[in-house]
Design a protein around this motif. Structure first.
Motif, PDB file in Angstrom:
ATOM      1  N   SER A 148      -0.031   5.163   0.160  1.00  0.00           N
ATOM      2  CA  SER A 148      -1.019   6.246   0.180  1.00  0.00           C
ATOM      3  C   SER A 148      -0.498   7.474   0.894  1.00  0.00           C
ATOM      4  O   SER A 148       0.496   7.404   1.614  1.00  0.00           O
TER       5      SER A 148
ATOM      6  N   ASN B  96       0.856  -1.193   0.000  1.00  0.00           N
ATOM      7  CA  ASN B  96       0.000   0.000   0.000  1.00  0.00           C
ATOM      8  C   ASN B  96       0.888   1.238   0.000  1.00  0.00           C
ATOM      9  O   ASN B  96       1.904   1.290   0.692  1.00  0.00           O
TER      10      ASN B  96
ATOM     11  N   HIS C 266      -6.070   1.881   4.634  1.00  0.00           N
ATOM     12  CA  HIS C 266      -5.304   0.648   4.407  1.00  0.00           C
ATOM     13  C   HIS C 266      -4.059   0.596   5.287  1.00  0.00           C
ATOM     14  O   HIS C 266      -3.699  -0.464   5.806  1.00  0.00           O
TER      15      HIS C 266
ATOM     16  N   ALA D 198      -5.160  -3.567  -3.926  1.00  0.00           N
ATOM     17  CA  ALA D 198      -4.673  -2.919  -5.150  1.00  0.00           C
ATOM     18  C   ALA D 198      -3.522  -2.001  -4.759  1.00  0.00           C
ATOM     19  O   ALA D 198      -3.594  -1.300  -3.760  1.00  0.00           O
TER      20      ALA D 198
ATOM     21  N   GLU E 296      -1.122   1.177  -5.236  1.00  0.00           N
ATOM     22  CA  GLU E 296      -1.121   2.516  -5.818  1.00  0.00           C
ATOM     23  C   GLU E 296      -0.049   2.659  -6.904  1.00  0.00           C
ATOM     24  O   GLU E 296      -0.228   3.430  -7.851  1.00  0.00           O
TER      25      GLU E 296
END
Ligand code: FMN
Ligand code: MN
Length: 493
Positions: free
Chosen positions: A180, A178, A202, A241, A243
């Protein structure tokens, strides 16, 4: 920022097509492209204590909305730079997305709305080396104060090295990465806090898994990433998913990654600054904030946030820290309202026809839908769907198709000439807002309530007598554009 934007629908991650045209490899190439557009200003000698933030906010309020590259920052050697207002104009937002920078803003947003339906995820590829290995501090040498992390707003709780930085973590169960954007406050020479706005982030979910096992959670903070990574980092993606794959889709080329020497986490090889370290196994926290919010207020308190012990800092020569501080509306971290593109897609998906544009003003606190009315109730149908999906927006407006939803003056003209308030307004109660909403009373927030009401304004010609509505004397947008093309030079003087 508590930011509940649209989610990439699952199909976006499945159907194949092309992404945008690659115009930049890394942040430096993006800055060169911005310079080529004439939109870069270089500023020497600013103070990281409030002044860089204040200059950024003033610049973002100018019509030209220039991007700013700060150098010779007070208290720091030349070359330790801060870059702000990177993608705050519609033109630079389009540049970052790989969309024609000459398009009018509404056309650029429409192009993105269409493009995002067919973006192909692209897995990152491994690079032979990382640019950020040019300089490293390890262990006891780690000194966060070597980097010019600004105190962005006057009453902020401290300096923020991460206002637009990516936080990288690996899920311990199935290994997905992840990446973010969560804000990162400097707490000590080798300590920062990471702010997960709520337990559903997440990053928060992954951190909890390590804590539950009594294990430290490896984490890296990536600063000075390229704008495609910045965009992927704030878009809503499903859990699992990565990034990086979406950033690769936006760029039309895979992100190059290199394993962090301390954490082994895959990190963008061309980034400017990397912090590596871990969240403690015991779940140590420190008070975080307050931090000026995108509404222009401090509405959320200081909160306890997980502490990251920084065991290595890597950076390129003359590193560039990417700053994206929240600012008073209409200034916003991205120059095109991507949430509005999401609402536009939602309207289409719900079968509402003839929508010609959706826009958000006041930093997403107001939504406007433009449509060609076909039947009685058409405008209200669109308004209710838009209102349902408008995070924190108290105002939802529907206008006819001859009104430009991206032009606030045009929208106000429609409101004041086509809407009879006693007939064409509604209030929807207990609707989607957030703890950041400055108008929810403190004692109500203390009860855990974070909803508000939304005013729907149908600023459209009443459908039942639409044919008898006074004819326009004003120039149409089309005619005005033709006149500007023919006579524009004479008018410029
Ligand atoms: C400039 C900027 C700053 C943000 N700061 C935070 C933050 O401090 N904490 C947070 O939880 N979300 C923040 N967000 C929103 C998240 O990046 C966004 O909701 C993202 O989709 C979350 O990713 P996740 O689903 O992987 O958790 C910020 C977004 C932007 C654009
Ligand atoms: Mn995610």
């Amino acid at each position: 920022m508590d930011d509940d934007g649209f989610r990439f629908a699952q199909p976006i991650l499945q159907f194949a097509s092309k992404g945008g045209d690659l115009v930049y490899q890394d942040l430096r190439e993006f800055i060169s492209a911005v310079d080529a557009l004439g939109a870069l200003r270089r500023i020497d000698g600013a103070d990281p204590h409030h002044e860089i933030g204040a200059i950024t906010e003033v610049a973002a309020g100018l019509a030209a909305c220039p991007a700013l590259l700060f150098d010779r920052i007070k208290g720091f050697p030349a070359g330790r730079r801060v870059f702000t207002n990177a993608v705050t104009s519609p033109q630079r937002a389009a540049l970052a997305l790989g969309i024609d920078t000459g398009l009018p803003p509404l056309d650029a947003l429409k192009a993105w709305m269409e493009q995002r339906k067919t973006l192909t995820p692209r897995a990152p590829v491994e690079a032979a080396k990382a640019a950020w290995l040019e300089n490293s501090m390890r262990g006891g040498d780690v000194a966060l104060d070597a980097l010019p992390a600004p105190v962005w707003h006057t009453d902020d709780g401290g300096a923020y090295i991460g206002s637009g930085s990516l936080v990288i973590m690996r899920d311990p169960d199935d290994g997905w990465i992840n990446a973010s954007i969560y804000r990162v406050q400097v707490q000590a020479r080798n300590k920062v806090t990471i702010q997960f706005d709520h337990p559903g982030r997440h990053g928060a979910i992954i951190a909890k898994k390590y804590r539950d096992r009594g294990a430290p959670c490896p984490v890296a903070v990536v600063n000075g990433e390229d704008p495609a990574l910045f965009i992927a980092g704030f878009e809503y993606l499903p859990a699992g998913a990565c990034e990086y794959d979406v950033a690769g889709a936006i760029k039309g080329a895979p992100i190059e990654i290199f394993a962090g020497p301390v954490t082994g986490l895959p990190l963008p090889a061309q980034a400017e600054i990397i912090l590596e370290g871990h969240l403690s196994a015991a779940g140590e926290t420190l008070p975080e904030g307050p931090f000026g919010e995108f509404t222009g207020y401090y509405a959320a308190d200081t909160r306890p946030c997980p502490v990251m012990e920084v065991t290595a800092i890597h950076h390129r020569d003359d590193p560039i820290l990417l700053g994206s501080p929240p600012m008073k509306p209409p200034r916003f971290h991205f120059g095109l309202p991507l949430r509005a593109a999401g609402i536009w897609s939602n309207l289409e998906a719900a079968g509402v026809t003839d929508v010609v544009g959706v826009w958000q003003h006041v930093s997403q606190l107001m939504t406007v839908v433009a449509l060609r009315q076909r039947y009685d109730g058409h405008a209200k149908r669109a308004a209710l769907i838009a209102a349902a999906h408008s995070y924190m927006a108290r105002l939802v407006v529907v206008v006819d198709d001859d009104v430009d939803p991206s032009d606030l003056a045009d929208v106000m003209w429609a409101i004041t000439t086509r809407c009879e308030p006693s007939e064409q307004t509604d209030i929807v109660r207990n609707a989607w807002s957030s703890a950041l909403d400055p108008r929810i009373p403190p004692e109500v927030k203390e009860r855990g309530i974070t909803s508000h009401s939304k005013l729907i304004i149908e600023a459209v010609k009443p459908f039942s007598w639409i044919d008898r509505f006074p004819r326009l004397s004003a120039l149409s947008h089309e005619d005005a554009r033709a006149i500007a093309a023919k006579w524009g030079d004479a008018l410029k003087g």
